[in-house]
Enzyme design. Structure first.
Site, PDB file in Angstrom:
ATOM      1  N   ASP A   1       0.844  -1.195   0.000  1.00  0.00           N
ATOM      2  CA  ASP A   1       0.000   0.000   0.000  1.00  0.00           C
ATOM      3  C   ASP A   1       0.882   1.248   0.000  1.00  0.00           C
ATOM      4  O   ASP A   1       1.873   1.319   0.715  1.00  0.00           O
ATOM      5  CB  ASP A   1      -0.930  -0.023   1.227  1.00  0.00           C
ATOM      6  CG  ASP A   1      -2.084   0.949   1.095  1.00  0.00           C
ATOM      7  OD1 ASP A   1      -3.234   0.488   0.988  1.00  0.00           O
ATOM      8  OD2 ASP A   1      -1.836   2.174   1.094  1.00  0.00           O
TER       9      ASP A   1
ATOM     10  N   ASN B   1     -12.869  -3.401   2.523  1.00  0.00           N
ATOM     11  CA  ASN B   1     -13.814  -2.294   2.628  1.00  0.00           C
ATOM     12  C   ASN B   1     -14.752  -2.329   1.425  1.00  0.00           C
ATOM     13  O   ASN B   1     -14.306  -2.533   0.294  1.00  0.00           O
ATOM     14  CB  ASN B   1     -13.063  -0.961   2.673  1.00  0.00           C
ATOM     15  CG  ASN B   1     -12.194  -0.833   3.915  1.00  0.00           C
ATOM     16  OD1 ASN B   1     -12.572  -1.314   4.984  1.00  0.00           O
ATOM     17  ND2 ASN B   1     -11.035  -0.204   3.777  1.00  0.00           N
TER      18      ASN B   1
ATOM     19  N   GLY C   1     -15.895   2.541   3.622  1.00  0.00           N
ATOM     20  CA  GLY C   1     -14.658   3.314   3.447  1.00  0.00           C
ATOM     21  C   GLY C   1     -13.873   2.936   2.208  1.00  0.00           C
ATOM     22  O   GLY C   1     -12.676   3.222   2.121  1.00  0.00           O
ATOM     23  N   GLN C   2     -14.531   2.316   1.232  1.00  0.00           N
ATOM     24  CA  GLN C   2     -13.830   1.934   0.001  1.00  0.00           C
ATOM     25  C   GLN C   2     -13.547   3.174  -0.840  1.00  0.00           C
ATOM     26  O   GLN C   2     -14.473   3.927  -1.157  1.00  0.00           O
ATOM     27  CB  GLN C   2     -14.674   0.929  -0.797  1.00  0.00           C
ATOM     28  CG  GLN C   2     -13.947   0.406  -2.030  1.00  0.00           C
ATOM     29  CD  GLN C   2     -14.743  -0.676  -2.769  1.00  0.00           C
ATOM     30  OE1 GLN C   2     -15.878  -0.979  -2.406  1.00  0.00           O
ATOM     31  NE2 GLN C   2     -14.141  -1.235  -3.792  1.00  0.00           N
TER      32      GLN C   2
ATOM     33  N   HIS D   1     -10.230  -5.205  -3.362  1.00  0.00           N
ATOM     34  CA  HIS D   1      -8.893  -5.404  -2.794  1.00  0.00           C
ATOM     35  C   HIS D   1      -9.024  -5.833  -1.350  1.00  0.00           C
ATOM     36  O   HIS D   1      -9.907  -5.379  -0.627  1.00  0.00           O
ATOM     37  CB  HIS D   1      -8.030  -4.146  -2.914  1.00  0.00           C
ATOM     38  CG  HIS D   1      -8.687  -2.907  -2.405  1.00  0.00           C
ATOM     39  ND1 HIS D   1      -9.624  -2.218  -3.141  1.00  0.00           N
ATOM     40  CD2 HIS D   1      -8.569  -2.236  -1.235  1.00  0.00           C
ATOM     41  CE1 HIS D   1     -10.042  -1.170  -2.450  1.00  0.00           C
ATOM     42  NE2 HIS D   1      -9.424  -1.164  -1.275  1.00  0.00           N
ATOM     43  N   LEU D   2      -8.118  -6.689  -0.951  1.00  0.00           N
ATOM     44  CA  LEU D   2      -8.065  -7.193   0.409  1.00  0.00           C
ATOM     45  C   LEU D   2      -6.810  -6.609   1.062  1.00  0.00           C
ATOM     46  O   LEU D   2      -5.714  -6.744   0.527  1.00  0.00           O
ATOM     47  CB  LEU D   2      -8.032  -8.720   0.371  1.00  0.00           C
ATOM     48  CG  LEU D   2      -8.163  -9.488   1.683  1.00  0.00           C
ATOM     49  CD1 LEU D   2      -8.768 -10.851   1.400  1.00  0.00           C
ATOM     50  CD2 LEU D   2      -6.816  -9.661   2.344  1.00  0.00           C
ATOM     51  N   HIS D   3      -6.997  -5.923   2.189  1.00  0.00           N
ATOM     52  CA  HIS D   3      -5.863  -5.364   2.930  1.00  0.00           C
ATOM     53  C   HIS D   3      -5.278  -6.456   3.834  1.00  0.00           C
ATOM     54  O   HIS D   3      -6.010  -7.117   4.565  1.00  0.00           O
ATOM     55  CB  HIS D   3      -6.304  -4.220   3.838  1.00  0.00           C
ATOM     56  CG  HIS D   3      -6.850  -3.013   3.132  1.00  0.00           C
ATOM     57  ND1 HIS D   3      -6.116  -1.859   2.944  1.00  0.00           N
ATOM     58  CD2 HIS D   3      -8.071  -2.774   2.594  1.00  0.00           C
ATOM     59  CE1 HIS D   3      -6.865  -0.962   2.326  1.00  0.00           C
ATOM     60  NE2 HIS D   3      -8.063  -1.487   2.100  1.00  0.00           N
TER      61      HIS D   3
END
Ligand code: AMP
Ligand code: ZN
Length: 116
Positions: free
Chosen positions: A32, A89, A95-96, A102-104
């Protein structure tokens, strides 16, 4: 949004640079740009899916592959013993901010709960 206007599709295509930690035929993982933890990696499908809300039954294998890839990356990053968190998200309240699923993967410090 058309896929050709999508930031993460541009990263998949190599048109926008990223610090890539894993790539295979189905998923891409990169660090990120604004890390919220010592280790903060995004795992994305190469195909454009807007969010988890857009995922269909036909994406079952892809979603399983994303999760298993996340586990392997966490292991490779040395997080298996200390623990880590995964977050997806979805939409405005979630909060996207980038409308490509996507996966954090977050780790490297003790994370607070609940999130804001
Ligand atoms: P979300 O808020 O769940 O949509 O997460 C989007 C994430 O993408 C945020 O954590 C951003 O810091 C991250 N991000 C935005 N642009 C880039 C980029 N060019 N390279 C890597 N990460 C990015
Ligand atoms: Zn996209």
């Amino acid at each position: 949004m058309a896929a050709n206007e999508c930031l993460f599709c541009k990263i998949v295509l190599g048109d926008v640079p990223a610090d890539i930690v894993h790539e295979d035929d189905q998923v891409l993982a990169f660090r990120d740009i604004n890390p919220r933890a010592p280790i903060h990696i995004l795992i994305i499908p190469k195909q454009h899916l807007e969010s988890l809300a857009s995922v269909a039954d036909e994406n079952r294998d892809l979603m399983g592959h994303m999760m298993l890839t996340t586990k392997k990356i966490a292991r490779d990053e040395g997080l298996s013993q200390s623990g880590y968190r995964t977050v997806i998200n979805i939409g405005a309240d979630g909060g996207q901010t980038v409308n490509h699923l996507h996966l954090h993967l977050l780790g490297g410090r003790a994370l607070r709960w609940p999130p804001g």
